[in-house]
Design an enzyme around this catalytic site. Structure first.
Site, PDB file in Angstrom:
ATOM      1  N   ASP A  62      -3.115  -1.005  -1.386  1.00 41.45           N
ATOM      2  CA  ASP A  62      -2.091  -0.776  -2.411  1.00 41.45           C
ATOM      3  C   ASP A  62      -0.751  -0.714  -1.679  1.00 41.45           C
ATOM      4  O   ASP A  62      -0.706  -0.685  -0.445  1.00 41.45           O
ATOM      5  CB  ASP A  62      -2.361   0.550  -3.148  1.00 41.45           C
ATOM      6  CG  ASP A  62      -1.308   0.841  -4.208  1.00 41.45           C
ATOM      7  OD1 ASP A  62      -0.969  -0.071  -4.985  1.00 41.45           O
ATOM      8  OD2 ASP A  62      -0.789   1.973  -4.253  1.00 41.45           O
ATOM      9  N   SER A  63       0.323  -0.619  -2.459  1.00 40.54           N
ATOM     10  CA  SER A  63       1.640  -0.480  -1.839  1.00 40.54           C
ATOM     11  C   SER A  63       1.817   0.906  -1.222  1.00 40.54           C
ATOM     12  O   SER A  63       2.658   1.089  -0.352  1.00 40.54           O
ATOM     13  CB  SER A  63       2.724  -0.716  -2.888  1.00 40.54           C
ATOM     14  OG  SER A  63       2.555   0.203  -3.944  1.00 40.54           O
ATOM     15  N   TYR A  76       6.168  -2.061  -4.963  1.00 38.76           N
ATOM     16  CA  TYR A  76       6.069  -3.500  -5.202  1.00 38.76           C
ATOM     17  C   TYR A  76       6.561  -3.849  -6.612  1.00 38.76           C
ATOM     18  O   TYR A  76       6.916  -4.988  -6.884  1.00 38.76           O
ATOM     19  CB  TYR A  76       4.600  -3.951  -5.126  1.00 38.76           C
ATOM     20  CG  TYR A  76       3.991  -4.079  -3.750  1.00 38.76           C
ATOM     21  CD1 TYR A  76       4.668  -3.685  -2.593  1.00 38.76           C
ATOM     22  CD2 TYR A  76       2.708  -4.608  -3.608  1.00 38.76           C
ATOM     23  CE1 TYR A  76       4.066  -3.810  -1.352  1.00 38.76           C
ATOM     24  CE2 TYR A  76       2.108  -4.749  -2.365  1.00 38.76           C
ATOM     25  CZ  TYR A  76       2.784  -4.339  -1.231  1.00 38.76           C
ATOM     26  OH  TYR A  76       2.187  -4.478  -0.007  1.00 38.76           O
ATOM     27  N   GLY A  77       6.513  -2.855  -7.490  1.00 40.02           N
ATOM     28  CA  GLY A  77       6.641  -3.122  -8.938  1.00 40.02           C
ATOM     29  C   GLY A  77       7.976  -3.654  -9.403  1.00 40.02           C
ATOM     30  O   GLY A  77       8.083  -4.175 -10.507  1.00 40.02           O
ATOM     31  N   THR A 123       0.050  -3.995  -9.930  1.00 39.91           N
ATOM     32  CA  THR A 123       1.122  -4.983  -9.778  1.00 39.91           C
ATOM     33  C   THR A 123       0.594  -6.259  -9.134  1.00 39.91           C
ATOM     34  O   THR A 123       0.874  -7.369  -9.593  1.00 39.91           O
ATOM     35  CB  THR A 123       2.253  -4.367  -8.920  1.00 39.91           C
ATOM     36  OG1 THR A 123       2.670  -3.160  -9.547  1.00 39.91           O
ATOM     37  CG2 THR A 123       3.426  -5.301  -8.784  1.00 39.91           C
ATOM     38  N   THR A 148      -2.070   1.981 -10.429  1.00 42.34           N
ATOM     39  CA  THR A 148      -3.050   2.886  -9.820  1.00 42.34           C
ATOM     40  C   THR A 148      -2.431   4.207  -9.349  1.00 42.34           C
ATOM     41  O   THR A 148      -3.160   5.144  -9.040  1.00 42.34           O
ATOM     42  CB  THR A 148      -3.761   2.197  -8.640  1.00 42.34           C
ATOM     43  OG1 THR A 148      -2.760   1.665  -7.753  1.00 42.34           O
ATOM     44  CG2 THR A 148      -4.657   1.078  -9.129  1.00 42.34           C
ATOM     45  N   HIS A 149      -1.106   4.274  -9.298  1.00 37.08           N
ATOM     46  CA  HIS A 149      -0.477   5.561  -8.976  1.00 37.08           C
ATOM     47  C   HIS A 149      -0.640   6.566 -10.121  1.00 37.08           C
ATOM     48  O   HIS A 149      -0.660   7.772  -9.888  1.00 37.08           O
ATOM     49  CB  HIS A 149       1.034   5.394  -8.751  1.00 37.08           C
ATOM     50  CG  HIS A 149       1.424   4.913  -7.384  1.00 37.08           C
ATOM     51  ND1 HIS A 149       1.184   3.635  -6.949  1.00 37.08           N
ATOM     52  CD2 HIS A 149       2.058   5.560  -6.367  1.00 37.08           C
ATOM     53  CE1 HIS A 149       1.659   3.503  -5.712  1.00 37.08           C
ATOM     54  NE2 HIS A 149       2.192   4.654  -5.333  1.00 37.08           N
TER      55      HIS A 149
HETATM   56  N1  DGL Z   1       0.056   1.270  -7.402  1.00 40.69           N
HETATM   57  C1  DGL Z   1       0.655   0.027  -7.699  1.00 40.69           C
HETATM   58  C2  DGL Z   1       0.273  -0.530  -9.014  1.00 40.69           C
HETATM   59  O1  DGL Z   1      -0.849  -0.281  -9.397  1.00 40.69           O
HETATM   60  C3  DGL Z   1       1.960  -0.314  -7.117  1.00 40.69           C
HETATM   61  C4  DGL Z   1       3.151   0.385  -7.598  1.00 40.69           C
HETATM   62  C5  DGL Z   1       4.387  -0.126  -6.909  1.00 40.69           C
HETATM   63  O2  DGL Z   1       4.336  -0.339  -5.710  1.00 40.69           O
HETATM   64  O3  DGL Z   1       5.392  -0.334  -7.598  1.00 40.69           O
HETATM   65  O4  DGL Z   1       1.002  -1.214  -9.681  1.00 40.69           O
END
Ligand code: DGL
Length: 269
Positions: free
Chosen positions: A10-11, A42-43, A75, A187-188
């Site tokens: 994940d990020s 990443y979003g 993402t 997932t956060h």
């Molecule tokens: N946990 C990630 C997701 O499920 C990434 C969130 C991010 O980096 O913006 O989208």
């Protein structure tokens, strides 16, 4: 039987929601986790950048002896994962399919909410998948760009003033939508599930990492790829500070992982 590890990425912290469930459903498996904390979030990034980062993340995990990868990132899963996942000699499972299937199973009214990063919501991928699974369902989507930075800052406790303010700002969108199910499409977000549950009251909450962990377990079982080890282990790699990550991960996983975290350089990805 297959003793190779499962890779998860994940990020940042978000993929730990998948790790927690993987440890519950497959406690004997070894897990290698990569959190790209040097480049989180990443979003807010473009699809091209997300695909590039995801490819590098999988390449990093490939260096370990792995039998499958979980892209524990909404993402990445909604922004071109299928374009790159075929290029590896192990399965790469994203969270989109398992989360959408769970929502389609759980809803009674067909009124489903989705929250996610700007890139996930912009992609429309959750909507498309839900429409295939449950034609005629009503879908209400809301991007929540500030939630990931708030969570990465460790402001995850229910009642935290900043978290409550930001969550209320986004979740009030659902006040008149009458949804019975909400996909926590990043997932956060399951890290703050108690805050979301309290704000929305009585709505089924779908945890994408958790659903994916269950699906991967079935996938490996059917193919005879589960391990025969007695007990699994976990190793964590991050692309920024080890301390910050370990501290927050301890709170979320409810176990100390400090000695199991290493830093890798983004230039090596
Ligand atoms: N946990 C990630 C997701 O499920 C990434 C969130 C991010 O980096 O913006 O989208």
């Amino acid at each position: 039987m297959d003793r190779r590890a499962i890779g998860v990425f994940d990020s940042g912290l978000g993929g730990l929601t998948a790790v927690k469930k993987l440890m519950e459903v497959m406690p004997r498996e070894d897990i290698i986790y990569f959190g790209d904390t040097g480049r989180v979030p990443y979003g807010g990034r473009s699809r091209e950048t997300i695909i590039k980062y995801a490819g590098q993340d999988i390449e990093f995990l490939r260096k370990f002896n792995i039998k499958a990868v979980v892209a524990a990132c909404g993402t990445v899963s909604t922004n071109g994962l299928e374009e790159i996942s075929g290029g590896f000699d192990f399965p790469v499972m994203g969270v989109l399919g398992p989360a959408a299937s769970a929502a389609a199973r759980m809803t009674k009214t067909g009124r489903i909410g989705i929250i996610g990063t700007a890139a996930s919501i912009r992609s429309g991928a959750y909507e498309r998948r839900l429409m295939e699974l449950l034609p005629g369902c009503r879908i209400f989507s809301r991007a929540c760009p500030l939630l990931v930075p708030v969570i990465e800052e460790g402001r995850i406790r229910k009642g935290d003033r900043l978290l409550s303010l930001v969550a209320d700002e986004y979740l009030s969108y659902f006040d008149d939508k009458d949804i019975d199910t909400l996909i926590m499409g990043c997932t956060h977000y399951p890290i703050i599930a108690d805050t979301i549950a309290e704000r929305l009251g009585g709505v089924n909450l779908i945890d994408p990492g958790g659903e994916t962990a269950k699906e991967l377990s079935g996938f490996l079982r059917e193919r005879g790829l589960l391990t025969d080890s007695e007990k699994g282990s976990c190793r964590f790699y991050v692309s920024d500070s080890v301390e910050g990550f370990a501290e927050k991960a301890d709170i979320f996983l409810q176990q100390r992982i400090e000695g199991q975290v290493s830093r890798v350089s983004i230039d090596e990805l």
